[in-house]
Design an enzyme around this catalytic site. Structure first.
Site, PDB file in Angstrom:
ATOM      1  N   ASP A  30       0.853  -1.194   0.000  1.00 29.60           N
ATOM      2  CA  ASP A  30       0.000   0.000   0.000  1.00 29.60           C
ATOM      3  C   ASP A  30       0.887   1.241   0.000  1.00 29.60           C
ATOM      4  O   ASP A  30       2.006   1.219   0.529  1.00 29.60           O
ATOM      5  CB  ASP A  30      -0.917   0.013   1.228  1.00 29.60           C
ATOM      6  CG  ASP A  30      -2.169   0.861   1.013  1.00 29.60           C
ATOM      7  OD1 ASP A  30      -3.276   0.282   0.901  1.00 29.60           O
ATOM      8  OD2 ASP A  30      -2.044   2.107   0.956  1.00 29.60           O
ATOM      9  N   GLU A 151     -15.231  -7.791  -6.821  1.00 33.14           N
ATOM     10  CA  GLU A 151     -15.449  -8.288  -5.465  1.00 33.14           C
ATOM     11  C   GLU A 151     -16.878  -7.992  -5.027  1.00 33.14           C
ATOM     12  O   GLU A 151     -17.392  -6.906  -5.283  1.00 33.14           O
ATOM     13  CB  GLU A 151     -14.450  -7.611  -4.510  1.00 33.14           C
ATOM     14  CG  GLU A 151     -14.574  -8.043  -3.078  1.00 33.14           C
ATOM     15  CD  GLU A 151     -14.501  -9.555  -2.922  1.00 33.14           C
ATOM     16  OE1 GLU A 151     -13.507 -10.161  -3.353  1.00 33.14           O
ATOM     17  OE2 GLU A 151     -15.464 -10.133  -2.383  1.00 33.14           O
ATOM     18  N   PHE A 152     -17.490  -8.961  -4.335  1.00 35.51           N
ATOM     19  CA  PHE A 152     -18.877  -8.776  -3.881  1.00 35.51           C
ATOM     20  C   PHE A 152     -18.990  -8.828  -2.362  1.00 35.51           C
ATOM     21  O   PHE A 152     -20.082  -8.994  -1.828  1.00 35.51           O
ATOM     22  CB  PHE A 152     -19.788  -9.852  -4.503  1.00 35.51           C
ATOM     23  CG  PHE A 152     -19.856  -9.757  -6.001  1.00 35.51           C
ATOM     24  CD1 PHE A 152     -20.800  -8.937  -6.614  1.00 35.51           C
ATOM     25  CD2 PHE A 152     -18.963 -10.457  -6.797  1.00 35.51           C
ATOM     26  CE1 PHE A 152     -20.848  -8.820  -7.990  1.00 35.51           C
ATOM     27  CE2 PHE A 152     -19.014 -10.347  -8.185  1.00 35.51           C
ATOM     28  CZ  PHE A 152     -19.959  -9.528  -8.786  1.00 35.51           C
ATOM     29  N   LYS A 207     -20.763  -6.265 -11.825  1.00 36.51           N
ATOM     30  CA  LYS A 207     -20.616  -5.669 -10.494  1.00 36.51           C
ATOM     31  C   LYS A 207     -21.513  -4.438 -10.332  1.00 36.51           C
ATOM     32  O   LYS A 207     -22.209  -4.274  -9.332  1.00 36.51           O
ATOM     33  CB  LYS A 207     -19.136  -5.303 -10.257  1.00 36.51           C
ATOM     34  CG  LYS A 207     -18.869  -4.543  -8.987  1.00 36.51           C
ATOM     35  CD  LYS A 207     -19.156  -5.355  -7.738  1.00 36.51           C
ATOM     36  CE  LYS A 207     -19.138  -4.473  -6.508  1.00 36.51           C
ATOM     37  NZ  LYS A 207     -19.457  -5.169  -5.292  1.00 36.51           N
ATOM     38  N   ASN A 211     -24.825  -4.132  -7.726  1.00 41.16           N
ATOM     39  CA  ASN A 211     -25.019  -3.111  -6.693  1.00 41.16           C
ATOM     40  C   ASN A 211     -26.189  -2.186  -7.027  1.00 41.16           C
ATOM     41  O   ASN A 211     -26.932  -1.778  -6.138  1.00 41.16           O
ATOM     42  CB  ASN A 211     -23.737  -2.287  -6.502  1.00 41.16           C
ATOM     43  CG  ASN A 211     -22.790  -2.969  -5.531  1.00 41.16           C
ATOM     44  OD1 ASN A 211     -23.089  -4.043  -5.019  1.00 41.16           O
ATOM     45  ND2 ASN A 211     -21.653  -2.360  -5.272  1.00 41.16           N
ATOM     46  N   LEU A 253     -35.529  -5.765   1.706  1.00 38.61           N
ATOM     47  CA  LEU A 253     -36.875  -5.184   1.661  1.00 38.61           C
ATOM     48  C   LEU A 253     -37.200  -4.469   2.962  1.00 38.61           C
ATOM     49  O   LEU A 253     -38.361  -4.312   3.317  1.00 38.61           O
ATOM     50  CB  LEU A 253     -37.916  -6.269   1.379  1.00 38.61           C
ATOM     51  CG  LEU A 253     -38.004  -6.756  -0.065  1.00 38.61           C
ATOM     52  CD1 LEU A 253     -39.100  -7.801  -0.221  1.00 38.61           C
ATOM     53  CD2 LEU A 253     -38.256  -5.603  -1.034  1.00 38.61           C
ATOM     54  N   GLY A 256     -35.569   2.202   5.433  1.00 38.29           N
ATOM     55  CA  GLY A 256     -34.709   2.819   6.430  1.00 38.29           C
ATOM     56  C   GLY A 256     -34.385   4.251   6.106  1.00 38.29           C
ATOM     57  O   GLY A 256     -35.191   4.978   5.501  1.00 38.29           O
ATOM     58  N   CYS A 263     -19.880   1.829  -1.425  1.00 36.99           N
ATOM     59  CA  CYS A 263     -20.180   1.153  -2.696  1.00 36.99           C
ATOM     60  C   CYS A 263     -21.460   1.619  -3.368  1.00 36.99           C
ATOM     61  O   CYS A 263     -21.405   2.166  -4.474  1.00 36.99           O
ATOM     62  CB  CYS A 263     -20.217  -0.352  -2.469  1.00 36.99           C
ATOM     63  SG  CYS A 263     -18.597  -1.002  -2.076  1.00 36.99           S
TER      64      CYS A 263
HETATM   65  N1  LIG Z   1     -15.558  -1.854   0.776  1.00 34.85           N
HETATM   66  C1  LIG Z   1     -16.405  -2.729   0.242  1.00 34.85           C
HETATM   67  O1  LIG Z   1     -17.319  -3.227   0.896  1.00 34.85           O
HETATM   68  C2  LIG Z   1     -16.236  -3.155  -1.195  1.00 34.85           C
HETATM   69  C3  LIG Z   1     -16.915  -4.297  -1.655  1.00 34.85           C
HETATM   70  C4  LIG Z   1     -16.755  -4.686  -2.980  1.00 34.85           C
HETATM   71  C5  LIG Z   1     -15.946  -3.941  -3.827  1.00 34.85           C
HETATM   72  N2  LIG Z   1     -15.318  -2.830  -3.355  1.00 34.85           N
HETATM   73  C6  LIG Z   1     -14.453  -2.093  -4.272  1.00 34.85           C
HETATM   74  O2  LIG Z   1     -13.103  -2.457  -3.988  1.00 34.85           O
HETATM   75  C7  LIG Z   1     -12.232  -1.328  -4.168  1.00 34.85           C
HETATM   76  C8  LIG Z   1     -11.487  -1.045  -2.889  1.00 34.85           C
HETATM   77  O3  LIG Z   1     -12.424  -0.703  -1.888  1.00 34.85           O
HETATM   78  P1  LIG Z   1     -11.998  -0.510  -0.367  1.00 34.85           P
HETATM   79  O4  LIG Z   1     -13.252  -0.232   0.388  1.00 34.85           O
HETATM   80  O5  LIG Z   1     -11.147  -1.651   0.061  1.00 34.85           O
HETATM   81  O6  LIG Z   1     -11.123   0.825  -0.489  1.00 34.85           O
HETATM   82  P2  LIG Z   1     -10.222   1.525   0.617  1.00 34.85           P
HETATM   83  O7  LIG Z   1     -10.317   2.968   0.341  1.00 34.85           O
HETATM   84  O8  LIG Z   1     -10.603   1.015   1.972  1.00 34.85           O
HETATM   85  O9  LIG Z   1      -8.741   1.017   0.315  1.00 34.85           O
HETATM   86  C9  LIG Z   1      -8.035   1.335  -0.832  1.00 34.85           C
HETATM   87  C10 LIG Z   1      -6.548   1.232  -0.508  1.00 34.85           C
HETATM   88  O10 LIG Z   1      -5.804   1.396  -1.695  1.00 34.85           O
HETATM   89  C11 LIG Z   1      -4.600   2.069  -1.358  1.00 34.85           C
HETATM   90  N3  LIG Z   1      -3.937   2.585  -2.566  1.00 34.85           N
HETATM   91  C12 LIG Z   1      -4.263   3.646  -3.337  1.00 34.85           C
HETATM   92  N4  LIG Z   1      -3.403   3.773  -4.354  1.00 34.85           N
HETATM   93  C13 LIG Z   1      -2.505   2.751  -4.242  1.00 34.85           C
HETATM   94  C14 LIG Z   1      -1.383   2.334  -5.005  1.00 34.85           C
HETATM   95  N5  LIG Z   1      -1.015   2.983  -6.114  1.00 34.85           N
HETATM   96  N6  LIG Z   1      -0.695   1.249  -4.583  1.00 34.85           N
HETATM   97  C15 LIG Z   1      -1.078   0.585  -3.473  1.00 34.85           C
HETATM   98  N7  LIG Z   1      -2.124   0.927  -2.714  1.00 34.85           N
HETATM   99  C16 LIG Z   1      -2.835   2.004  -3.094  1.00 34.85           C
HETATM  100  C17 LIG Z   1      -5.066   3.139  -0.383  1.00 34.85           C
HETATM  101  O11 LIG Z   1      -4.018   3.672   0.380  1.00 34.85           O
HETATM  102  C18 LIG Z   1      -6.064   2.311   0.458  1.00 34.85           C
HETATM  103  O12 LIG Z   1      -5.436   1.723   1.575  1.00 34.85           O
HETATM  104  C19 LIG Z   1     -13.138  -0.185  -4.651  1.00 34.85           C
HETATM  105  O13 LIG Z   1     -13.159  -0.170  -6.046  1.00 34.85           O
HETATM  106  C20 LIG Z   1     -14.495  -0.584  -4.128  1.00 34.85           C
HETATM  107  O14 LIG Z   1     -15.552  -0.030  -4.871  1.00 34.85           O
HETATM  108  C21 LIG Z   1     -15.423  -2.426  -2.058  1.00 34.85           C
END
Ligand SMILES: NC(=O)c1ccc[n+]([C@@H]2O[C@H](COP(=O)([O-])OP(=O)(O)OC[C@H]3O[C@@H](n4cnc5c(N)ncnc54)[C@H](O)[C@@H]3O)[C@@H](O)[C@H]2O)c1
Length: 435
Positions: A30, A151-152, A207, A211, A253, A256, A263
Site C-alpha cells: 500500500d 469483489e462482492f 458488479k 449493486n 426489503l 430505512g 459502494c
Molecule cells: N468496501 C467494500 O465493501 C467493497 C466491496 C466490494 C468492492 N469494493 C471495491 O473495492 C475497491 C477497494 O475498496 P476498499 O473499500 O477496500 O477501499 P479503501 O479505500 O478502503 O482502500 C483502498 C486502498 O488502496 C490504497 N492505494 C491507493 N493507491 C494505491 C497504489 N497505487 N498502490 C497501493 N495501494 C494504493 C489506499 O491507500 C487504500 O489503503 C473499490 O473499487 C471498491 O468499490 C469495495
C-alpha cells in the site's frame, strides 16, 4: 502460489488474509505508509469481525506480509490483485487514477509472466485500458494477462463472503489465465459454486448491475414505506408479503434512512455516468440515486414535524453512526446527513456507536457529544434516533432508559423495534412506514 495484493483497504486486506489462509504466500502493498506500519505491528487499521485473528494467524505462519515497495510487489507475485480504491469524482464518475497508477507500476517492473487481477469496482473498458497501460510501459514485452474479477464482499461479513461467495466472476480476453484463476481460488471452490467466466466488459458491468439492483430494491421499499406513512399501511407486513413471492425474495426489503457506504452510492452514480458517456440516460438509476438522497432526510422531516419545526435546545440521542452494523466505516453514512440536519436546526446531538466513535470524531469534531453507552447518550434527552441497527440496540431495556429521558420518543430509522412493546414502556414510537 505467490500472490501480491495492491491496496490494503477493506477489500485488499480481506482478500490478502483470506488468500493466505487458503495456503498462498501473500505480499500486500500500500502507498499509505502509516497503514502498512500498523499492519506490520499486527494491527488491523479498521474493524472487520474475524479479520484480526485471521491476519495474526497467517502472518505468524509467514504466509502474509506487508510492504510499501511497489517494485518488490510486482516482482513477488505470479498473480497480482489490484484492490485500490475507485472513489467518486465530483461529477459521479469513478476515479481510476489509483487503478491506472498500479497498472503503470506493473508495466515498468514486470519481470515474468503475470496475471493481473482487477478486484476494484471499475466501469466497463477499464480492464482493456489497464492492459494497454501495462503494454505501453512494458518495454521488454514480457507476456501478461489482465482479469476482471470484481469483489462482492459485504463489510461486517467480509470473511464469510470471501469463503462462501454466491459467485466468482472472472472476465478475461483469452483462456490462458483461467486455469491460474481456478488455482488461486481452488481452496474455496465448491461443486455448487458458480463461476461466471466471461469477457472483461461483461464482468465489469456485472458488479455495477449487482449493486445498482440492490440499491434499486432499497429505494423501492423506501418509496413504499413513505406511501405507508401517508396511508396508514404497515410496511413490515407489506415487506413480508412481498418477500413471500419467490420472484422477489425477502432480502433488502427493509426500509430505512437510505443506503450509504463506499459502494452503493458511488457505484450507482458511476453507472449513470458511464451510461451517459455512451449516450444513454439511465433514468431509473437517476431516480434511485435521487430517492436515496431524499430518504436520508426523511427521518429529520419526521423529527421536525413531531417537534412543531422547532428543535432549538432539544437533545437527541443518535444511536449508530457507521453506514451499517459490524463496521466502523463512515463513508457516505446516512448518520452524517441526519446529524448535520439536526445541528443546522439548532438541536443538541449526543451520539453512541459501538465501534465508529473515533471515525465519527474526524467528521463532527466537537459539534456533538460522544458517549460511551446508550444510557449516557439519552441523559436528559427528548428522543432516541436509531440510525444503524447494531445488535446491541435490539435488546435495550427501554423501561430503564425511560427513567433517564426528559421526553420519551423513539424515531426508529431501521424498524427494529416493536411499536406496541415500546408503547407499553411509555414511549411514543415513530418508524419508517409504520407507527
Ligand atoms: N468496501 C467494500 O465493501 C467493497 C466491496 C466490494 C468492492 N469494493 C471495491 O473495492 C475497491 C477497494 O475498496 P476498499 O473499500 O477496500 O477501499 P479503501 O479505500 O478502503 O482502500 C483502498 C486502498 O488502496 C490504497 N492505494 C491507493 N493507491 C494505491 C497504489 N497505487 N498502490 C497501493 N495501494 C494504493 C489506499 O491507500 C487504500 O489503503 C473499490 O473499487 C471498491 O468499490 C469495495
Amino acid at each position: 502460489m505467490n500472490i501480491t495484493v495492491f491496496g490494503v483497504g477493506y477489500v485488499g486486506l480481506t482478500t490478502g488474509a483470506c488468500l493466505a489462509n487458503l495456503g498462498h504466500t501473500v505480499l500486500c502493498i500500500d502507498v499509505d505508509q502509516h497503514k502498512i506500519a500498523r499492519l506490520q505491528e499486527g494491527k488491523v487499521p479498521f474493524y472487520e469481525p474475524g479479520l484480526q485473528e485471521l491476519m495474526s494467524q497467517n502472518t505468524r505462519k509467514g504466509k502474509l506480509s506487508f510492504g510499501t515497495s511497489p517494485e518488490e510487489g510486482v516482482k513477488f507475485g505470479e498473480v497480482i490483485f489490484n484492490c485500490v480504491g475507485t472513489p467518486s469524482m465530483e461529477n459521479g464518475s469513478a476515479n481510476l487514477e489509483y487503478v491506472f497508477s498500479v497498472a503503470k507500476t506493473i508495466g515498468e517492473n514486470i519481470n515474468d509472466y503475470k496475471v493481473i487481477v482487477n478486484k476494484s469496482t471499475v466501469p466497463p473498458g477499464t480492464a482493456r485500458k489497464t492492459a494497454a497501460i501495462i503494454s505501453d510501459y512494458n518495454k521488454t514485452r514480457i507476456p501478461f494477462d489482465v482479469v476482471s474479477n470484481p469483489e462482492f464482499l459485504r463489510e461486517g461479513n467480509a470473511i464469510r463472503a470471501f469463503n462462501y461467495p454466491d459467485k466468482i466472476v472472472v472476465g478475461t480476453s483469452s483462456d490462458k489465465p483461467l486455469p491460474i484463476m481456478r488455482r488461486v481460488y481452488s481452496g474455496r471452490m465448491r461443486t455448487y459454486l458458480p463461476i461466471v467466466e466471461t469477457d472483461w466488459e461483461t464482468a465489469e458491468l456485472i458488479k455495477y448491475a449487482n449493486n445498482s439492483f440492490l440499491a434499486t430494491k432499497i429505494s423501492f421499499i423506501n418509496e413504499i414505506a413513505n406511501i405507508c406513512d401517508r396511508t396508514g399501511a404497515d410496511i413490515k407486513i407489506i415487506s413480508m408479503a412481498l418477500g413471500l413471492d419467490y420472484r422477489i425474495s425477502p432480502r433488502f426489503l427493509n426500509p430505512g434512512v437510505g443506503y450509504g457506504g463506499s459502494c452503493f452510492p458511488k457505484d450507482v452514480k458511476a453507472l449513470i455516468k458511464t451510461a451517459h458517456e455512451k449516450g444513454y440516460d439511465a433514468k431509473l438509476l437517476e431516480e434511485v440515486d435521487a430517492l436515496n438522497e431524499r430518504q436520508k432526510k426523511m427521518i429529520v422531516t419526521k423529527i421536525k414535524e413531531r417537534f412543531d419545526h422547532d428543535l432549538r435546545g432539544k437533545s437527541f440521542s443518535v444511536l449508530g453512526l457507521s453506514f451499517k452494523p459490524k463496521t466502523n466505516d463512515m463513508r457516505e453514512a446516512p448518520s452524517i446527513n441526519i446529524i448535520n440536519e439536526l445541528l443546522a436546526a439548532g438541536a443538541i446531538v449526543r451520539v453512541y456507536d459501538p465501534c465508529a466513535i473515533e471515525d465519527a470524531k474526524k467528521i463532527f469534531s466537537d459539534q456533538v457529544t460522544y458517549c460511551a453507552s446508550v444510557e449516557e447518550s439519552v441523559q436528559g434527552g427528548s428522543a432516541v434516533v436509531l440510525v444503524t441497527e447494531w445488535d446491541e440496540f435490539r435488546s435495550i431495556n427501554f423501561g430503564e432508559l425511560a427513567k433517564l429521558m426528559e421526553e420519551k420518543i423513539i424515531f426508529d430509522g431501521r424498524n427494529i423495534y416493536e411499536p406496541e412493546l415500546l408503547k407499553d414502556e411509555g414511549f411514543e414510537y415513530i418508524g419508517m412506514g409504520r407507527k
